[in-house]
Design a protein around this motif. Structure first.
Motif, PDB file in Angstrom:
ATOM      1  N   UNK A  91      41.350  42.942  42.056  1.00 27.44           N
ATOM      2  CA  UNK A  91      42.246  43.324  43.161  1.00 27.44           C
ATOM      3  C   UNK A  91      43.713  43.123  42.791  1.00 27.44           C
ATOM      4  N   UNK A  92      44.615  43.875  43.427  1.00 30.25           N
ATOM      5  CA  UNK A  92      46.044  43.614  43.232  1.00 30.25           C
ATOM      6  C   UNK A  92      46.418  42.267  43.841  1.00 30.25           C
ATOM      7  N   UNK A  93      47.625  41.794  43.546  1.00 34.07           N
ATOM      8  CA  UNK A  93      48.041  40.453  43.959  1.00 34.07           C
ATOM      9  C   UNK A  93      48.022  40.264  45.473  1.00 34.07           C
ATOM     10  N   UNK A  94      48.281  41.326  46.220  1.00 29.38           N
ATOM     11  CA  UNK A  94      48.335  41.198  47.684  1.00 29.38           C
ATOM     12  C   UNK A  94      46.973  41.440  48.339  1.00 29.38           C
ATOM     13  N   UNK A  95      45.914  41.515  47.540  1.00 27.72           N
ATOM     14  CA  UNK A  95      44.563  41.751  48.074  1.00 27.72           C
ATOM     15  C   UNK A  95      43.610  40.718  47.473  1.00 27.72           C
ATOM     16  N   UNK A  96      43.686  39.497  47.954  1.00 30.62           N
ATOM     17  CA  UNK A  96      42.878  38.431  47.358  1.00 30.62           C
ATOM     18  C   UNK A  96      41.869  37.831  48.323  1.00 30.62           C
ATOM     19  N   UNK A 149      36.908  40.725  52.039  1.00 30.03           N
ATOM     20  CA  UNK A 149      37.020  41.818  52.990  1.00 30.03           C
ATOM     21  C   UNK A 149      38.180  42.755  52.718  1.00 30.03           C
ATOM     22  N   UNK A 150      39.121  42.350  51.842  1.00 27.36           N
ATOM     23  CA  UNK A 150      40.252  43.225  51.505  1.00 27.36           C
ATOM     24  C   UNK A 150      39.763  44.425  50.693  1.00 27.36           C
ATOM     25  N   UNK A 151      40.355  45.587  50.953  1.00 32.28           N
ATOM     26  CA  UNK A 151      40.025  46.808  50.216  1.00 32.28           C
ATOM     27  C   UNK A 151      41.283  47.373  49.562  1.00 32.28           C
ATOM     28  N   UNK A 196      37.608  49.830  46.222  1.00 29.54           N
ATOM     29  CA  UNK A 196      36.877  48.579  46.008  1.00 29.54           C
ATOM     30  C   UNK A 196      37.138  47.623  47.159  1.00 29.54           C
ATOM     31  N   UNK A 197      36.225  46.652  47.312  1.00 28.94           N
ATOM     32  CA  UNK A 197      36.326  45.674  48.389  1.00 28.94           C
ATOM     33  C   UNK A 197      35.789  44.337  47.885  1.00 28.94           C
TER      34      UNK A 197
END
Length: 496
Positions: free
Chosen positions: A171-176, A179-181, A237-238
């Motif tokens: 995931x990118x840095x702001x999606x950790x 449940x983040x996609x 992705x999630x």
């Protein structure tokens, strides 16, 4: 002297009284400020929601329903304003100038890093599931289906990858958070760009994150197209689960294959989706598990289109069928090719021809996770996240509608079920109102169709929904489809 002592005592009592009062006053003000913060926040939220509803109503009055649909297809952050980035597709369409894309630099893989072995498995498409098979493929030339008939096994049954290559799924840095996609490969299609051309044989050179996905899908067939011609397009992705060292990431990819080559005319095979998951370390140095496959739990799962000519305007034939298996799976966790001691001396190694070094891996215990079903739902976008993104509309849908979809063939099976006459009658009511290729229906619990809408133009249909022989029922839950029981649900749609 007694008077002096008495005066000092009264002065001290006065000071204590004023100090106590001051402390109580400060305490009261602190409590008021603390209590006011959530009230103020709630007020700001209500004001913002009210303003958003007003802007939405003004947009409907100004643009109309169709105009708002076009606007919403570009307004990706749903704030009812177009930023320069959101306006870019229109500018590119009008000027014909497309700025060069920014690609991530391809990572140089460490030769001493871990290696993951992936196996490809497939079972060829069952030709008797195609609609054209009912009349013996009458009018279908042998050359049209030559690529399909000859595709009986994976192009590359087994292949090795560097574990670090799977970094593309991190995931990118702001999606950790669980449940983040996020987009692994963003979709580049919208109502203005239309769809990509049909008259092609070879995919464009993959760049950046496309490289790994292209390599994986090339194990099935040598000509995968990572960016499908029609929406939905891209890979998403999630995060399903995580702990201090690992992620379990759900994956969904929309891609297609060109099965024919010159001199035969193009033949496209488009799976409904590729789905799966990867369990990898947060630095991508180790992959514990990888699995990617085309779901086969429905009676039909791939779309096929082939041209009868060499130009884009040539006639096109469309069909759908069932592919029992198209699957990639790791044979085990990734392993290093060499093992060194604390001083850097090699104590064990293997080459490509030898057996992998044996390790014992501990079970992973997740500190935070969601179900696989929830992760799969979050990785799919629906109309509620685009043109229906409105608090009043969502409240109405969640309160009054349930959505799902069924294949036409499944409805025909339901109609023929003599053991369940109630379900059979409801299936009959839906099939009576169905028209090729896509039909959306709103139905009452008793099966009565109150509203239906045909999508007769394939071009419009492909941009918006992607053709499949199915009865489509739009989802109204926050992140995806709620599976109804039977077809006696209030909101339905028919697709062919």
């Amino acid at each position: 002297m007694a008077a002096d002592v008495d005066n000092r005592t009264r002065e001290e009592d006065g000071h204590r009284s004023r100090g106590s009062g001051s402390w109580m006053c400060r305490g009261m003000w602190t409590l008021l400020v603390v209590a006011a913060v959530p009230v103020l926040g709630w007020g700001v939220k209500c004001y913002q929601d009210t303003q958003l509803v007003k802007r939405h109503e003004e947009s409907v009055r100004t643009l109309g329903a169709e105009g708002l649909f076009l606007f919403a297809s570009l307004d990706t952050d749903h704030d009812l304003y177009l930023s320069p980035e959101e306006f870019k597709p229109i500018a590119e369409k009008l000027t014909g100038i497309t700025p060069p894309m920014d690609f991530e630099e391809e990572e140089i893989h460490d030769p001493s890093g871990e290696t993951l072995t992936v196996e490809a498995k497939m079972q060829p498409l069952l030709l008797d599931t195609m609609t054209k098979s009912k009349d013996g493929f009458l009018g279908v030339t042998h050359s049209s289906l030559s690529g399909l008939r000859s595709w009986k096994s994976p192009a590359v049954p087994s292949s090795s990858f560097s574990a670090s290559q799977f970094r593309v799924f991190l995931p990118p840095k702001n999606k950790a958070a669980v449940g983040d996609t996020w987009w692994v490969i963003p979709s580049e299609l919208n109502i203005f760009t239309g769809y990509l051309p049909n008259n092609r044989y070879h995919p464009p050179t993959p760049r950046g994150k496309e490289v790994l996905i292209h390599s994986l899908l090339s194990m099935f067939h040598p000509r995968p197209f990572i960016k499908s011609r029609f929406a939905p397009q891209g890979a998403i992705a999630c995060i399903r689960a995580s702990n201090d060292f690992y992620y379990d990431i759900a994956i969904r990819i929309h891609a297609e294959f060109q099965l024919n080559d010159v001199p035969d005319f193009p033949f496209w095979l488009t799976p409904g989706q590729f789905t799966g998951n990867i369990v990898l370390s947060k630095d991508a140095s180790h992959v514990r598990h990888f699995h990617l496959y085309v779901p086969n739990d429905r009676s039909l799962n791939v779309d096929m289109e082939w041209l009868y000519g060499a130009s884009e305007s040539s006639n096109m034939e469309v069909d759908i069928g069932y592919l029992p298996q198209l699957e990639l799976q790791s044979t085990g966790p990734s392993t290093p090719s060499i093992i060194m001691d604390e001083e850097g001396n090699i104590i064990d190694s293997r080459d490509r021809s030898s057996e992998p070094i044996q390790f014992v891996f501990e079970d992973i215990h997740w500190t935070s996770e969601i179900s696989r079903q929830d992760a799969a739902r979050r990785s799919g976008r629906t109309l509620r996240e685009t043109v229906l993104e409105s608090s009043p509309v969502l409240a109405l849908l969640n309160q009054s509608f349930i959505s799902s979809w069924s294949l036409v063939k499944e409805l025909e099976n339901m109609q023929a079920d003599e053991q369940n006459t109630v379900l059979s009658e409801k299936a009959r009511l839906h099939l009576e109102r169905y028209n090729f290729p896509v039909e959306m229906m709103v139905a009452l619990p008793n099966g009565t169709i109150t509203c239906n809408s045909l999508r007769p133009k394939m071009k419009i249909q492909r941009i918006q929904f992607r053709s499949s022989p199915a009865l489509h029922i739009f989802s109204t839950t926050p992140f995806g489809v709620r599976k109804p029981t039977g077809i006696s649900q209030p909101l339905k749609t028919v697709q062919r």
